[in-house]
Design an enzyme around this catalytic site. Structure first.
Site, PDB file in Angstrom:
ATOM      1  N   GLU A   1       0.828  -1.213   0.000  1.00 12.39           N
ATOM      2  CA  GLU A   1       0.000   0.000   0.000  1.00 12.39           C
ATOM      3  C   GLU A   1       0.859   1.259   0.000  1.00 12.39           C
ATOM      4  O   GLU A   1       0.445   2.301  -0.473  1.00 12.39           O
ATOM      5  CB  GLU A   1      -0.932   0.023   1.229  1.00 12.39           C
ATOM      6  CG  GLU A   1      -2.305  -0.521   0.911  1.00 12.39           C
ATOM      7  CD  GLU A   1      -3.338  -0.293   2.019  1.00 12.39           C
ATOM      8  OE1 GLU A   1      -3.022   0.296   3.067  1.00 12.39           O
ATOM      9  OE2 GLU A   1      -4.490  -0.734   1.822  1.00 12.39           O
TER      10      GLU A   1
ATOM     11  N   HIS B   1       9.306 -26.052   0.858  1.00 17.55           N
ATOM     12  CA  HIS B   1       8.660 -27.163   0.147  1.00 17.55           C
ATOM     13  C   HIS B   1       7.519 -26.664  -0.728  1.00 17.55           C
ATOM     14  O   HIS B   1       6.617 -27.418  -1.075  1.00 17.55           O
ATOM     15  CB  HIS B   1       8.164 -28.191   1.178  1.00 17.55           C
ATOM     16  CG  HIS B   1       9.286 -28.684   2.053  1.00 17.55           C
ATOM     17  ND1 HIS B   1      10.010 -29.809   1.771  1.00 17.55           N
ATOM     18  CD2 HIS B   1       9.839 -28.139   3.180  1.00 17.55           C
ATOM     19  CE1 HIS B   1      10.958 -29.961   2.695  1.00 17.55           C
ATOM     20  NE2 HIS B   1      10.873 -28.954   3.560  1.00 17.55           N
TER      21      HIS B   1
ATOM     22  N   LYS C   1     -13.710   0.490  -3.501  1.00 15.28           N
ATOM     23  CA  LYS C   1     -14.556   0.678  -2.309  1.00 15.28           C
ATOM     24  C   LYS C   1     -15.828   1.429  -2.701  1.00 15.28           C
ATOM     25  O   LYS C   1     -16.932   1.037  -2.344  1.00 15.28           O
ATOM     26  CB  LYS C   1     -13.783   1.543  -1.290  1.00 15.28           C
ATOM     27  CG  LYS C   1     -13.217   0.761  -0.142  1.00 15.28           C
ATOM     28  CD  LYS C   1     -13.018   1.537   1.111  1.00 15.28           C
ATOM     29  CE  LYS C   1     -11.928   2.506   1.257  1.00 15.28           C
ATOM     30  NZ  LYS C   1     -11.438   2.861   2.519  1.00 15.28           N
TER      31      LYS C   1
HETATM   32  O1  PA5 Z   1      -3.192   1.427   5.998  1.00 15.00           O
HETATM   33  C1  PA5 Z   1      -4.290   1.919   5.793  1.00 15.00           C
HETATM   34  O2  PA5 Z   1      -4.503   3.147   5.896  1.00 15.00           O
HETATM   35  C2  PA5 Z   1      -5.480   1.054   5.425  1.00 15.00           C
HETATM   36  O3  PA5 Z   1      -5.106  -0.273   5.234  1.00 15.00           O
HETATM   37  C3  PA5 Z   1      -6.541   1.103   6.528  1.00 15.00           C
HETATM   38  O4  PA5 Z   1      -5.976   0.664   7.724  1.00 15.00           O
HETATM   39  C4  PA5 Z   1      -7.764   0.245   6.177  1.00 15.00           C
HETATM   40  O5  PA5 Z   1      -8.297   0.620   4.932  1.00 15.00           O
HETATM   41  C5  PA5 Z   1      -8.821   0.377   7.256  1.00 15.00           C
HETATM   42  O6  PA5 Z   1      -9.187   1.710   7.420  1.00 15.00           O
HETATM   43  P1  PA5 Z   1      -9.892   2.219   8.739  1.00 15.00           P
HETATM   44  O7  PA5 Z   1      -8.956   2.069   9.865  1.00 15.00           O
HETATM   45  O8  PA5 Z   1     -10.225   3.657   8.461  1.00 15.00           O
HETATM   46  O9  PA5 Z   1     -11.113   1.380   8.926  1.00 15.00           O
END
Ligand code: PA5
Length: 414
Positions: free
Chosen positions: A273, A295, A403
């Site tokens: 990410e 393995h 999303k």
């Molecule tokens: O690293 C990030 O920002 C994302 O992976 C969020 O943690 C994830 O989308 C969840 O978001 P939130 O904490 O707002 O529910």
């Protein structure tokens, strides 16, 4: 201290696939300059290790919640993976099955697969369960859906349902309003800390403290990582070099430790990410676990395309030793620990002979201190790598479209 052994990345070891000491030295200098610039901006995650007062307060407050039989984290992505990492690294592998465990059983619900939610709901008595709903935005659909499901169960099972909830959330969003209106115990997610950088904030500290993990030691380890920037700088320099110059588009993260298996999931999110940006940047992080994946994956890493680096995690102090008591076999008289270490060494050496760059995080032992140090080192490396690649490691615009489309299908209006 955790060190990074990079011998098997050097051209003296793996020839033209490697890096010279001179080149590495100059890239480390560049990485260090990026780190200085990053620090000037005071990113939130770099402040977290210093919040000892908050950690002490959380530790104290956690005492009140140890009475619950179950502790359920409802969250996803950065709100879940750090918690799973801490739990599986620092508590017993079969923690939830232990008799006379003084702490609650621990579950993390980070998916809306109805089968999973139903299975958990069949297993636990809501009135005996603390639900820690964690979402920085306060409005992530998966988290809210599971929360709404268990809220109904909770309300049906106890009048004092508010006492079974702790909400960890940012300043805005549905859950912040919900918690204020209902007087629910709430922890903040610091404004300038994104999900995947939040494990050392209230997001990770509260559940860890409730399950008996020494959260202060976690921070102490992270502080040491902050003060000794050598490993993050070195790892970022190596990763940058191999990605940009040697076509190593894949970063295999391979702990030789079952306890660190979830750390590889956490790392995968952090790397993907943070670094997958602008339609053209981002090494692909891949999880592998020694010895299991010897393995399964090693054939590919040895003889498939030479497009990977392998980052091993080796743990020096492994307990217990577990002697093998079988006299008429070469394994007899040895121990599981010896075999584990030998397999790790063998795999590293084999990859090196096949001219595949690999490096090793050398971890003295697995405890809260070293895990705090490791997680901070990896976060800092990731941010430095991102800056070296010229991208913003803190945002995730690519997650939004999917999303939004899913929410539209579910009837959400703009
Ligand atoms: O690293 C990030 O920002 C994302 O992976 C969020 O943690 C994830 O989308 C969840 O978001 P939130 O904490 O707002 O529910």
């Amino acid at each position: 201290m955790i060190e990074l052994n990079y011998e098997n990345c050097l051209s003296s070891k793996i020839g033209s696939q490697g890096i010279s000491r001179e080149k590495l030295g100059s890239l480390e200098e560049t990485a260090r300059k990026h780190l200085e610039k990053i620090k000037e901006k005071k990113p939130g995650f770099m402040q977290l290790p210093l919040r000892f007062k908050e950690a002490e307060k959380i530790k104290k407050e956690a005492e009140d919640y140890k009475k619950f039989k179950n502790f359920v984290v409802i969250g996803i992505g950065g709100s879940a993976l750090g918690n799973i990492t801490l739990q599986s690294a620092l508590n017993d592998y079969f923690y939830n099955y232990k008799k006379n465990n003084p702490y609650p059983r621990f579950f993390v619900l980070d998916n809306v697969d109805p089968h999973w939610t139903k299975s958990l709901s069949d297993l636990i008595d809501p009135s005996d369960t603390l639900f820690n709903v964690i979402t920085k935005s306060g409005s992530t659909a998966e988290t809210l859906a599971n929360f709404f499901y268990f809220l109904k169960q909770l309300k049906d099972s106890t009048e004092n349902w508010r006492d079974n909830l702790v909400i960890t959330t940012g300043k805005k969003g549905f859950l912040k309003r919900f918690s204020s209106e209902n007087g629910i115990k709430t922890y903040p997610v610091p404004e300038n800390v994104g999900g995947r950088y939040s494990v050392l904030s209230e997001v990770g500290l509260f559940p860890a403290a409730c399950c008996g993990i020494d959260t202060v030691k976690l921070l102490e380890g992270a502080v040491d990582a902050m003060e000794n920037e050598h490993v993050p700088v070195l790892y970022a320099a190596l990763q940058y070099y191999f990605y940009k110059n040697k076509g190593k588009n894949i970063n295999v993260f391979m702990p030789y430790s079952k306890r660190l298996e979830s750390a590889a999931d956490w790392f995968r999110q952090l790397w993907a990410e943070s670094l997958g940006k602008n339609q053209n940047t981002g090494p692909t992080p891949v999880k592998a676990v020694g010895t299991t994946d010897q393995h399964s994956q090693i054939q590919l890493y040895m003889e498939g395309p030479n497009d990977k680096t392998v980052s091993f995690l080796e743990v020096f102090e492994r307990n217990p030793e577990m002697k093998i008591d079988y006299p008429d076999h070469f394994l007899g008289g040895k121990s599981l620990r010896e075999l584990f270490n030998a397999e790790c060494k063998g795999t590293r050496e084999a990859l090196t002979r096949a001219k595949r760059p690999n490096m090793t995080f050398e971890i003295p032992k697995i405890d809260a201190y070293n895990i705090g140090e490791l997680l901070y080192q990896l976060q800092a490396s990731c941010v430095i790598s991102g800056r070296m690649m010229g991208i913003d490691p803190f945002n995730q615009p690519g997650v939004e479209l999917g999303k939004r489309l899913a929410y539209e299908i579910m009837g959400k209006e703009e």
